[in-house]
Design a protein around this motif. Structure first.
Motif, PDB file in Angstrom:
ATOM      1  N   PRO A 302       0.822  -1.214   0.000  1.00 47.28           N
ATOM      2  CA  PRO A 302       0.000   0.000   0.000  1.00 47.28           C
ATOM      3  C   PRO A 302       0.853   1.259   0.000  1.00 47.28           C
ATOM      4  O   PRO A 302       1.964   1.280   0.548  1.00 47.28           O
ATOM      5  CB  PRO A 302      -0.808  -0.132   1.305  1.00 47.28           C
ATOM      6  N   ASP A 303       0.343   2.306  -0.606  1.00 41.25           N
ATOM      7  CA  ASP A 303       1.029   3.588  -0.669  1.00 41.25           C
ATOM      8  C   ASP A 303       1.066   4.214   0.729  1.00 41.25           C
ATOM      9  O   ASP A 303       0.023   4.342   1.392  1.00 41.25           O
ATOM     10  CB  ASP A 303       0.286   4.506  -1.633  1.00 41.25           C
ATOM     11  N   PRO A 304       2.254   4.611   1.230  1.00 40.48           N
ATOM     12  CA  PRO A 304       2.322   5.226   2.564  1.00 40.48           C
ATOM     13  C   PRO A 304       1.421   6.446   2.713  1.00 40.48           C
ATOM     14  O   PRO A 304       0.854   6.677   3.793  1.00 40.48           O
ATOM     15  CB  PRO A 304       3.811   5.605   2.697  1.00 40.48           C
ATOM     16  N   GLU A 305       1.251   7.214   1.651  1.00 39.10           N
ATOM     17  CA  GLU A 305       0.406   8.408   1.739  1.00 39.10           C
ATOM     18  C   GLU A 305      -1.055   8.033   1.959  1.00 39.10           C
ATOM     19  O   GLU A 305      -1.785   8.725   2.679  1.00 39.10           O
ATOM     20  CB  GLU A 305       0.557   9.249   0.476  1.00 39.10           C
ATOM     21  N   ILE A 306      -1.490   6.934   1.338  1.00 37.28           N
ATOM     22  CA  ILE A 306      -2.868   6.482   1.541  1.00 37.28           C
ATOM     23  C   ILE A 306      -3.064   6.009   2.978  1.00 37.28           C
ATOM     24  O   ILE A 306      -4.096   6.275   3.615  1.00 37.28           O
ATOM     25  CB  ILE A 306      -3.206   5.361   0.543  1.00 37.28           C
ATOM     26  N   LEU A 307      -2.067   5.320   3.519  1.00 35.30           N
ATOM     27  CA  LEU A 307      -2.147   4.853   4.904  1.00 35.30           C
ATOM     28  C   LEU A 307      -2.182   6.027   5.873  1.00 35.30           C
ATOM     29  O   LEU A 307      -2.943   6.019   6.847  1.00 35.30           O
ATOM     30  CB  LEU A 307      -0.962   3.937   5.217  1.00 35.30           C
ATOM     31  N   LEU A 308      -1.360   7.039   5.644  1.00 38.75           N
ATOM     32  CA  LEU A 308      -1.325   8.198   6.532  1.00 38.75           C
ATOM     33  C   LEU A 308      -2.616   9.008   6.450  1.00 38.75           C
ATOM     34  O   LEU A 308      -3.028   9.637   7.425  1.00 38.75           O
ATOM     35  CB  LEU A 308      -0.129   9.085   6.172  1.00 38.75           C
ATOM     36  N   ALA A 309      -3.267   8.986   5.293  1.00 40.85           N
ATOM     37  CA  ALA A 309      -4.497   9.754   5.125  1.00 40.85           C
ATOM     38  C   ALA A 309      -5.659   9.131   5.898  1.00 40.85           C
ATOM     39  O   ALA A 309      -6.560   9.853   6.353  1.00 40.85           O
ATOM     40  CB  ALA A 309      -4.841   9.870   3.646  1.00 40.85           C
ATOM     41  N   ASP A 310      -5.635   7.801   6.065  1.00 41.07           N
ATOM     42  CA  ASP A 310      -6.734   7.128   6.760  1.00 41.07           C
ATOM     43  C   ASP A 310      -6.206   5.917   7.517  1.00 41.07           C
ATOM     44  O   ASP A 310      -6.438   4.766   7.127  1.00 41.07           O
ATOM     45  CB  ASP A 310      -7.795   6.698   5.745  1.00 41.07           C
ATOM     46  N   PRO A 311      -5.486   6.139   8.617  1.00 38.44           N
ATOM     47  CA  PRO A 311      -4.900   5.005   9.348  1.00 38.44           C
ATOM     48  C   PRO A 311      -5.954   4.099   9.967  1.00 38.44           C
ATOM     49  O   PRO A 311      -5.691   2.921  10.223  1.00 38.44           O
ATOM     50  CB  PRO A 311      -4.044   5.689  10.419  1.00 38.44           C
ATOM     51  N   GLY A 312      -7.155   4.605  10.189  1.00 35.83           N
ATOM     52  CA  GLY A 312      -8.189   3.799  10.819  1.00 35.83           C
ATOM     53  C   GLY A 312      -8.644   2.628   9.977  1.00 35.83           C
ATOM     54  O   GLY A 312      -9.070   1.598  10.512  1.00 35.83           O
ATOM     55  N   SER A 313      -8.578   2.766   8.680  1.00 36.16           N
ATOM     56  CA  SER A 313      -9.016   1.681   7.790  1.00 36.16           C
ATOM     57  C   SER A 313      -7.839   0.989   7.118  1.00 36.16           C
ATOM     58  O   SER A 313      -8.027   0.284   6.125  1.00 36.16           O
ATOM     59  CB  SER A 313      -9.966   2.241   6.725  1.00 36.16           C
ATOM     60  N   ALA A 314      -6.634   1.190   7.639  1.00 41.03           N
ATOM     61  CA  ALA A 314      -5.436   0.621   7.021  1.00 41.03           C
ATOM     62  C   ALA A 314      -5.380  -0.885   7.242  1.00 41.03           C
ATOM     63  O   ALA A 314      -5.874  -1.409   8.242  1.00 41.03           O
ATOM     64  CB  ALA A 314      -4.182   1.279   7.581  1.00 41.03           C
ATOM     65  N   SER A 315      -4.776  -1.572   6.277  1.00 48.48           N
ATOM     66  CA  SER A 315      -4.548  -3.009   6.370  1.00 48.48           C
ATOM     67  C   SER A 315      -3.079  -3.271   6.047  1.00 48.48           C
ATOM     68  O   SER A 315      -2.615  -2.922   4.958  1.00 48.48           O
ATOM     69  CB  SER A 315      -5.452  -3.768   5.404  1.00 48.48           C
ATOM     70  N   LEU A 316      -2.351  -3.858   6.984  1.00 49.05           N
ATOM     71  CA  LEU A 316      -0.928  -4.112   6.807  1.00 49.05           C
ATOM     72  C   LEU A 316      -0.700  -5.526   6.292  1.00 49.05           C
ATOM     73  O   LEU A 316      -1.498  -6.436   6.571  1.00 49.05           O
ATOM     74  CB  LEU A 316      -0.183  -3.914   8.131  1.00 49.05           C
ATOM     75  N   PRO A 317       0.397  -5.760   5.542  1.00 48.81           N
ATOM     76  CA  PRO A 317       0.683  -7.108   5.027  1.00 48.81           C
ATOM     77  C   PRO A 317       0.880  -8.116   6.150  1.00 48.81           C
ATOM     78  O   PRO A 317       1.306  -7.765   7.263  1.00 48.81           O
ATOM     79  CB  PRO A 317       1.977  -6.908   4.220  1.00 48.81           C
ATOM     80  N   ASP A 318       0.576  -9.366   5.859  1.00 50.32           N
ATOM     81  CA  ASP A 318       0.756 -10.423   6.855  1.00 50.32           C
ATOM     82  C   ASP A 318       2.220 -10.807   7.031  1.00 50.32           C
ATOM     83  O   ASP A 318       2.667 -11.100   8.144  1.00 50.32           O
ATOM     84  CB  ASP A 318      -0.055 -11.663   6.448  1.00 50.32           C
ATOM     85  N   ARG A 319       2.969 -10.800   5.915  1.00 44.61           N
ATOM     86  CA  ARG A 319       4.383 -11.187   5.989  1.00 44.61           C
ATOM     87  C   ARG A 319       5.175 -10.139   6.745  1.00 44.61           C
ATOM     88  O   ARG A 319       5.039  -8.931   6.521  1.00 44.61           O
ATOM     89  CB  ARG A 319       4.959 -11.369   4.591  1.00 44.61           C
TER      90      ARG A 319
END
Length: 407
Positions: A302-319
């Motif tokens: 995922p793009d870091p900017e997208i994650l920073l814009a909405d951390p509440g709905s972020a999904s991080l990789p399992d690995r």
């Protein structure tokens, strides 16, 4: 028990022929085989393949299965027993050489392939061919030319070689010839050998390319290869200094083009990670190949900017390694544009990683993020959710390194 009159009149070799026929009566079964899948994918991509393996490992048997699966006639040429002229062509003087020139007559096996319009050309014992023969083979492998003949598009080329240590009077492969092949290490599988000797061998099947994925597969392959080489220009061409390594896969514009093609074919066929790894490492070498695989993993992050814009709905990789890359990217994005809201969002993402059960992954990003704090920025409450985990992970690392041992 007496012998029938019919059996009594059989010649001894007739009975032997019947027994041999029974021994040769084998069947095949579908079976996952990474080596065989990589071979069929590379052949489908119309790239020359070189199988490396110890004598008696089953390279020739695999080629026979492949020819049957492709429904192609198999033509075997033992490279080590031929002269350079057998591949470059023998000069034939015509009625008026000054007018017509001297044509180069191709060998009979090349003529048969051209007449058939299709076939599987198997160049065996390549590592025992002297340098002069290897030089003559360059044009066969790259340009598909044998003397004055051009092999038709329906002909595929596969070669086999033994390591120099186990080859009789073996030679190292010349770098120009080696760089024209996809190198596959061929080893035996115990279960396959046992079942094969019992009469059941694995079946070579062609990869099923999804017509709906062809365009996306090409786009993905180009993004992966070009993206890597754009940031790692030193990987474009690296001729190994070691003579032995020069005879194997190494990166060049030619081999990167092969890696790109194989990546596209593997993507369109939805091949496994192991098959893709075997193919790309067999074209550009282990180091560059692994870097390419890592670059492909990062493409899906995922793009870091997208994650920073909405951390509440972020999904991080399992690995874990991919999650670490994402967190490092988030912290780097904050460092490039430090703002209070972005800093707070980054802490929320680190807390999300801890809640997912990976406290050790946030130790370094947390320390870097803490160092970016401005004097007028209040410490967010979310830090309390991860301070204990970070402290525990740091103490565990210190203990593992011996730093926490009593003095």
């Amino acid at each position: 028990m007496g012998i029938s009159s019919e059996a009594a009149h059989l010649r001894p070799l007739d009975v032997a022929a019947d027994l041999l026929a029974l021994l040769h009566d084998t069947t095949t079964e579908p079976r996952a085989d990474t080596q065989l899948e990589a071979l069929t994918l590379a052949v489908s991509a119309d790239l020359p393949v070189l199988l490396w393996g110890e004598p008696g490992i089953g390279k020739t048997a695999a080629l026979n299965q492949l020819a049957e699966a492709l429904e192609l006639p198999l033509t075997t040429v033992i490279a080590s027993v031929h002269e350079p002229s057998d591949f470059s062509g023998l000069p034939v003087v015509g009625d008026d050489p000054a007018e017509q020139g001297v044509p180069m007559a191709p060998p009979d096996w090349a003529v048969r392939l051209v007449r058939a319009g299709r076939g599987l050309l198997f160049l065996d014992e390549l590592s025992t061919a002297p340098p002069a023969v290897q030089a003559a083979l360059l044009r066969v492998v790259l340009e598909r030319r044998v003397g004055a003949l051009r092999l038709p598009p329906g002909v595929r080329i596969v070669a086999a070689a033994n390591p120099r240590s186990s080859a009789a009077d073996g030679w190292e492969l010349s770098p120009p010839l080696a760089n024209r092949f996809v190198h596959l290490r061929w080893t035996h599988d115990h279960d396959v050998v046992v079942r094969g000797l019992g009469g059941i061998w694995p079946k070579a099947t062609l990869p099923r390319l999804d017509p709906g994925r062809l365009s996306d597969a090409v786009t993905f392959a180009r993004r992966a290869v070009c993206g890597l080489l754009a940031v790692r220009p030193g990987l474009v061409h690296q001729l190994p200094k070691n003579e032995t390594r020069r005879g194997g896969p190494w990166p060049s514009p030619r081999s990167w083009e092969m890696a790109l093609r194989l990546t596209a074919f593997a993507s369109a066929a939805d091949a496994s990670r192991d098959v893709l790894s075997m193919l790309v490492r067999g074209t550009v070498g282990d180091g560059p190949g692994l870097e390419l695989l890592a670059a492909m993993d990062r493409m899906d992050l995922p793009d870091p900017e997208i994650l920073l814009a909405d951390p509440g709905s972020a999904s991080l990789p399992d690995r874990g390694d991919l999650r670490q890359t994402v967190l490092d990217g988030v912290v780097e994005a904050v460092r490039k544009r430090p703002e209070r809201s972005r800093w707070d969002a980054a802490w929320s993402l680190l807390a999300l990683a801890v809640e997912a059960g990976a406290p050790d992954l946030v130790v370094v990003p947390a320390a870097t993020l803490a160092a970016l704090r401005r004097d007028d920025w209040q410490v967010p409450a979310v830090i309390e959710r991860l301070s204990g985990a970070v402290s525990l992970a740091r103490r565990a690392d210190q203990a593992a390194a011996g730093e926490g041992a009593p003095r």
